[in-house]
Design an enzyme around this catalytic site. Structure first.
Site, short mmCIF file in Angstrom:
data_model
loop_
_atom_site.label_atom_id
_atom_site.label_comp_id
_atom_site.label_asym_id
_atom_site.label_seq_id
_atom_site.Cartn_x
_atom_site.Cartn_y
_atom_site.Cartn_z
N LYS A 10 57.45 30.47 -68.78
CA LYS A 10 58.61 30.84 -67.95
C LYS A 10 58.57 30.10 -66.62
CE LYS A 10 61.19 34.80 -66.19
NZ LYS A 10 61.33 36.27 -66.18
N GLY A 41 59.47 37.95 -70.00
CA GLY A 41 58.70 37.22 -71.00
C GLY A 41 58.58 37.96 -72.32
N ARG A 42 58.33 39.28 -72.27
CA ARG A 42 58.14 40.04 -73.50
C ARG A 42 59.45 40.33 -74.22
NH1 ARG A 42 57.01 42.60 -68.96
NH2 ARG A 42 57.99 44.58 -68.36
N HIS A 66 41.76 52.82 -94.91
CA HIS A 66 40.33 52.68 -95.20
C HIS A 66 39.53 52.43 -93.93
CE1 HIS A 66 40.95 52.64 -99.58
NE2 HIS A 66 42.10 52.06 -99.27
N LYS A 87 45.76 37.54 -62.76
CA LYS A 87 45.96 36.09 -62.65
C LYS A 87 45.51 35.57 -61.29
CE LYS A 87 50.01 35.67 -65.72
NZ LYS A 87 51.44 35.30 -65.76
N GLU A 93 46.66 29.01 -68.28
CA GLU A 93 46.18 28.88 -69.67
C GLU A 93 47.02 27.88 -70.45
OE1 GLU A 93 45.96 33.41 -68.73
OE2 GLU A 93 47.10 31.65 -68.07
N GLU A 150 53.22 46.95 -71.38
CA GLU A 150 53.47 46.12 -70.21
C GLU A 150 54.72 46.60 -69.48
OE1 GLU A 150 52.28 41.80 -70.17
OE2 GLU A 150 54.44 41.54 -69.94
#
Length: 554
Positions: free
Chosen positions: A205, A266-267, A383, A511, A211, A352
Site C-alpha cells: 500500500k 489492507g485487509r 483429530h 514496525k 519486508e 486486526e
C-alpha cells in the site's frame, strides 16, 4: 453515549445470566420450527443460526441494541463515503471496489466508481495480454510464473482466494506467494523458477514496507546480469500500490504500476488491484464474478431489515458470546479443502479490525471488543482440537462452513465430509448425558461398578453453540459473498461496541520498533535497550561472529 448505560445493554447482561442456565436441547424441544425460524436462505448459501444459545427475547434485545447504537446511520455513512475511519480521517470504501456504491459518491473531485472501473479496465487489459502471450520477459519468452511479493492484506487475501478457487484456475500461468522476510521462503520459490519466464508483483500500500521491499530487491538480484537492471524492472516487475510515485522511484515502469487508494484498508484490499494475482490465476472474468458476488452481499447488507440481515445477525451473535456471555474465542471450521486458508484470513480481518481497547470517545473499553479467531479444516481438526471443543469446560462458539456441490468428481467422498460436519455441530449442541453413557456401557455388558467408573469420562455436556453456512457451490460468486458477509459482520460489531475498526495502530507499533532495532542487531550496540533485549542482541552478535557461547551456569 456510553453504550453500557443503555437499557438494551443492561437487559442483555441480565439475559446472559439466565441463558447460561439454559440448554440448546431444551430450546429445540420447545420449538419444533426452530431450525426453520432461525435460518436465512440467500442466493449463495443457507445460513443456519438455530444452534445458538439465544431465544426470541435475546434476539429482540440484540436487535434493539443495534438500533440504539445507531447502526443504520453508520451503515449509511459508510456506503456514502463519509470519513468513518476517524482516527485516520478516511472513508471506508472497499465496497466501491466491487461496484457496491452509488455513482454519486465523490472523493477529491472525482466519482469513486469511475476511478475504480478505470483501474479495473487497466487490470483486465494487462491480464488478458499476459494470458495471450503479449507480456514477455527480457528475452522475449512468455511469462509462465508470477510471484506475488507482499505481506498482510497484500498477501493473505489473494492467496486465500486462489487456494479457495483451485477448481477455477486457468493453469497456464502459475502464481506463487512470498510474504516472509525470512529469505528461506523466497529461496524455496526461486529454486523452482526460470529468470526468463518469471514476473514479480510487488504489492504494498505504501511501497515502504520493509519486508516486501527487501524481498523485491533480492528478487531483482536473482536476475544477475541477464540484462540491465532497468530492462529487468521494465519486463519482469509490476507494482500494486496506493503510492505510485514510490513504485516509480523503485524503477518500475509507470505502465506496470496499478493503483488503489488510501480509503482501502489492507485487509479489505483483495477486491482492488491487489487482487491482480487472483485475476491472473482464474482469469479476469472469474475475478469479476468474485467482485459481483461481494456486491450482491453489499446490497443484502444495505437493504435487508436487521432481523433478516445475515451480517447483522452474525455480528450480534458474536457480540452476544464474546461481550455478554464471556466466551473469548471463536472457531472457524471449513469442511472444504479449498477453504483451508479461510481461518487465517479471518483472523486478520477480525482481530486486526476489532482487537481494540479504546472506544470512539477515547476511553478505555470496559468490555470485550472481539473474540480470538482460530480454526482449521474441520476433518483435520476433528483429530486434533475437537476434543477441547467437546469436553473442555470452555465454550468456543464455531462457524461450520461447507458446500452442497463438491469441487471434484470422486464418488462418496463428499457425503462422508458433510456427514461429519453435520454430526459435529449436532454433537456440540446435544452432547451425551451420563444416563445415555451408562445405558450404552451397560448394553455392552459392563458391570454396574465398571459403568460407574467409566461413565464420567465419556460425558459430553453439549450446549456448545455454532452457525452453519452451507454454500450451494464454492465458486467465485459465492466466495465473494462469503468474504463480504464476514467483512460486514466485523463492521457491525465495531459500530455497536463503539470502536474504530479500520485503523491498526498495534501493527504500526511493532514496525517502528523493528526499524530501530535492525541497526543495533548489525552493530551490536544495544546499550539503550532493556536488559532482555540487550542480552538477546549480544547473544546474536557472539554466535554470528563465532565467539564461544557458554551455557548457563547450574
Amino acid at each position: 453515549m456510553d453504550i453500557t448505560q443503555l437499557p438494551s445493554w443492561q437487559q442483555l447482561e441480565t439475559l446472559a445470566q439466565h441463558m447460561r442456565r439454559r440448554h440448546l436441547r431444551d430450546l429445540f424441544a420447545a420449538d419444533p420450527e426452530r431450525g426453520r425460524r432461525f435460518s436465512l436462505e440467500l442466493p449463495e448459501f443457507l445460513f443456519d443460526y438455530s444452534k445458538n444459545l439465544v431465544d426470541d427475547e435475546v434476539l429482540v434485545k440484540l436487535l434493539q441494541l443495534a438500533r440504539d447504537a445507531d447502526l443504520g446511520t453508520w451503515r449509511r455513512d459508510m456506503f456514502a463515503g463519509a470519513p468513518i475511519n476517524r482516527t485516520e480521517g478516511r472513508p471506508v470504501l472497499h465496497a466501491a471496489l466491487r461496484g457496491g456504491l452509488p455513482d454519486s459518491v465523490e472523493l477529491h473531485g472525482g466519482a469513486v466508481q469511475s476511478q475504480v472501473e478505470s483501474e479495473l479496465g487497466r487490470l483486465k487489459e494487462f491480464v488478458n495480454l499476459l494470458h495471450n502471450g503479449g507480456v514477455t520477459g527480457c528475452t522475449g519468452k512468455a511469462i509462465t510464473d508470477v510471484v506475488n511479493l507482499g505481506v498482510g492484506g497484500s498477501h493473505l487475501g489473494p492467496q486465500m482466494v486462489i487456494e479457495a478457487l483451485r477448481a477455477h484456475r486457468r493453469g497456464d500461468i502459475r502464481v506463487h506467494f512470498v510474504s516472509n522476510v525470512d529469505g528461506a521462503q523466497l529461496a524455496d520459490v526461486l529454486e523452482q523458477l526460470d529468470t526468463e519466464t518469471t514476473m514479480f508483483v510487488v504489492s504494498s500500500k505504501t511501497f515502504t514496507t520493509t519486508e516486501t521491499l527487501t524481498n523485491a530487491r533480492s528478487a531483482l538480484r536473482w536476475f544477475g546480469d541477464m540484462m540491465s537492471q532497468e530492462q529487468i524492472l521494465h519486463s519482469h516487475f509490476v507494482a500494486v500500490t496506493a503510492n505510485p510515485e514510490k513504485a516509480r522511484e523503485f524503477g518500475i515502469t509507470p505502465q506496470r504500476v496499478f493503483q488503489f487508494w488510501d480509503w482501502v484498508g489492507g485487509r479489505y484490499s483483495l477486491w482492488s488491484a491487489i487482487g491482480l494475482p487472483i485475476a491472473i490465476a482464474i482469469g479476469f472474468n472469474g475475478f469479476r464474478a468474485l467482485l459481483d458476488g461481494a456486491a450482491g452481499m453489499d446490497r443484502h447488507f444495505r437493504e435487508a431489515p436487521l432481523e433478516e440481515n445475515a451480517p447483522v445477525l452474525m455480528a450480534l451473535l458474536s457480540l452476544w458470546y464474546c461481550t455478554f456471555m464471556g466466551y473469548p474465542a471463536h472457531a472457524v471450521l471449513p469442511y472444504e479443502q479449498a477453504l483451508h486458508m479461510l481461518p487465517a484470513y479471518l483472523q486478520q480481518a477480525d482481530m486486526e479490525s476489532n482487537g481494540k481497547s479504546t472506544t470512539r470517545a477515547g476511553e478505555e473499553a470496559t468490555y470485550a471488543t472481539g473474540p480470538l479467531i482460530w480454526g482449521m479444516l474441520g476433518i483435520n481438526g476433528q483429530h486434533a482440537f475437537y476434543q477441547y471443543l467437546h469436553q473442555s469446560p470452555e465454550v468456543v462458539p464455531a462457524d461450520f462452513i461447507g458446500s452442497v456441490t463438491p469441487g471434484h468428481d470422486l464418488p462418496g467422498h463428499h457425503e462422508i465430509l458433510l456427514a461429519n460436519m453435520l454430526a459435529q455441530s449436532q454433537a456440540l449442541m446435544n452432547g451425551v448425558s451420563v444416563g445415555q453413557v451408562a445405558s450404552e456401557l451397560a448394553a455392552k455388558g459392563l458391570s454396574e461398578d465398571e459403568v460407574a467408573a467409566l461413565a464420567p469420562y465419556k460425558v459430553h455436556r453439549g450446549n456448545k453453540p455454532s452457525n452453519t453456512i452451507l454454500l450451494r457451490e464454492l465458486n467465485p460468486g459465492s466466495l465473494g459473498a462469503l468474504i463480504a458477509l464476514y467483512e460486514h459482520k466485523i463492521f457491525v460489531q465495531g459500530v455497536i461496541l463503539q470502536i474504530y475498526s479500520f485503523d491498526q495502530w498495534g501493527v504500526e507499533l511493532g514496525k517502528g520498533l523493528a526499524a530501530a532495532l535492525q541497526p543495533q542487531l548489525e552493530s551490536g550496540d544495544a546499550h539503550d535497550q532493556d536488559t532482555s533485549t540487550s542480552q538477546l542482541i549480544d547473544f546474536y552478535q557472539r554466535v554470528r561472529s563465532g565467539t564461544p557461547v557458554h551455557g548457563a551456569a547450574g
